[in-house]
Design a protein around this motif. Structure first.
Motif, PDB file in Angstrom:
ATOM      1  N   LYS A 107      -9.916   2.287  -2.256  1.00 25.19           N
ATOM      2  CA  LYS A 107      -9.501   3.221  -1.199  1.00 25.19           C
ATOM      3  C   LYS A 107      -8.151   3.841  -1.542  1.00 25.19           C
ATOM      4  O   LYS A 107      -7.955   5.061  -1.391  1.00 25.19           O
ATOM      5  CB  LYS A 107      -9.422   2.484   0.132  1.00 25.19           C
ATOM      6  N   LYS A 143     -10.103  -2.234  -1.033  1.00 22.28           N
ATOM      7  CA  LYS A 143      -8.826  -1.646  -0.635  1.00 22.28           C
ATOM      8  C   LYS A 143      -8.149  -0.953  -1.807  1.00 22.28           C
ATOM      9  O   LYS A 143      -7.521   0.098  -1.638  1.00 22.28           O
ATOM     10  CB  LYS A 143      -7.915  -2.725  -0.058  1.00 22.28           C
ATOM     11  N   TYR A 195       0.825  -1.215   0.000  1.00 28.87           N
ATOM     12  CA  TYR A 195       0.000   0.000   0.000  1.00 28.87           C
ATOM     13  C   TYR A 195       0.861   1.266   0.000  1.00 28.87           C
ATOM     14  O   TYR A 195       0.700   2.126  -0.877  1.00 28.87           O
ATOM     15  CB  TYR A 195      -0.948  -0.038   1.198  1.00 28.87           C
TER      16      TYR A 195
END
Length: 288
Positions: free
Chosen positions: A39, A36, A14
């Motif tokens: 996001k 995710k 990430y």
């Protein structure tokens, strides 16, 4: 600046993908949990895709940071895999810690498809990923590495080619072997000091200035003494890595007696419910 894809948005991937986007690259991400990926795209301004193939389409470089051998195969191969979406001449850079065998397998598949492949496992933990200060150990063709290294530099404090495909994974095994023995030694030292009635902070202040000093000692002695183990790489993942080390040791005839012993100590930590504790939790089995 390049069009990139990043596959796998765990605690390492990430922030790594975020550094690439911040460096000015055009990054599209894929994650097994699509929410995710969405996001990440909302936070960093890049794009997300529902499959590795779609994320990799048109990318000059595709980075991956997933869980294990099977996870890596799943994002590389098949109709929806990254290799199916990459154009000839593009380079796949794998940051996952996996076996050298799967690395050679996938590098062969990449070459057959006209793609470059660099195995580039990482060390430095979550903090290193977040701060862009990872150590990246690479294997692959020199030309592929030379093209990929400036891109990897977005989150690396050092990026070094150690040899042909697989050399990066072998070097990461060296890293994990060294850490395993070091953390066990530190755990025994701190537990010994505690049992002897000494102040751990004072002991570390003195011995850290000599030959016993290490990053682990400087950064983990306080949390180890306090029984706080939520600061990085999990025991479950360490055991996965040590299994790779031990298998490779058998393959090449390298003796790893301390590594094998510490692996069993981590197994004991798992049985204590510590599978998601960080690797410094070896001390927990000594002070329980």
């Amino acid at each position: 600046m390049a069009k990139l894809a990043f596959l796998g948005l765990g605690v390492m991937g990430y922030p790594m993908a975020g550094h690439l986007q911040s460096a000015g690259h055009d990054v599209t991400v894929y994650n097994r949990t699509a929410e995710k990926a969405r996001k990440w795209a909302g936070q960093h301004g890049g794009g997300s895709a529902p499959t590795p193939r779609e994320a990799a389409a048109g990318a000059a470089f595709v980075m991956s940071c997933v869980g294990n051998d099977d996870d890596l195969r799943s994002v590389c191969l098949g109709e929806d895999g990254a290799f199916a979406g990459m154009e000839k001449g593009a380079i796949f850079v794998d940051h996952t810690t996996v076996s050298a065998a799967v690395t050679r397998e996938l590098a062969g598949a990449a070459r057959a498809a006209g793609l470059g492949y660099v195995d580039a496992p990482i060390s430095g933990g979550q903090a290193g990923a977040e701060n862009g200060q990872l150590s990246v150990m690479c294997g692959g063709d020199q030309d592929d590495f030379d093209r990929a290294a400036p891109v990897i530099g977005a989150y690396a404090k050092i990026c070094r080619r150690l040899g042909d495909v697989g050399a990066g994974q072998i070097t990461k095994m060296c890293n994990q072997i060294a850490i395993a023995g070091l953390v066990q030694g530190l755990s025994e030292s701190l537990a010994f000091a505690q049992k002897a009635g000494l102040d751990i902070g004072e002991v570390v202040e003195v011995i850290s200035q000599g030959a016993a000093g290490s990053w682990q000692m400087a950064n983990r002695h306080e949390t180890m003494a306090a029984g706080e183990f939520d600061h990085g790489f999990a025991v479950d993942w360490m055991r996965k890595d040590l299994a790779i080390c031990l298998a490779a040791g058998d393959e090449i005839g390298a003796l790893l007696p301390v590594t094998a012993l510490v692996d069993q100590f981590y197994k004991e930590v798992q049985s204590m419910g510590g599978g998601r504790w960080d690797t410094s939790s070896l001390i927990a089995r000594l002070v329980k």
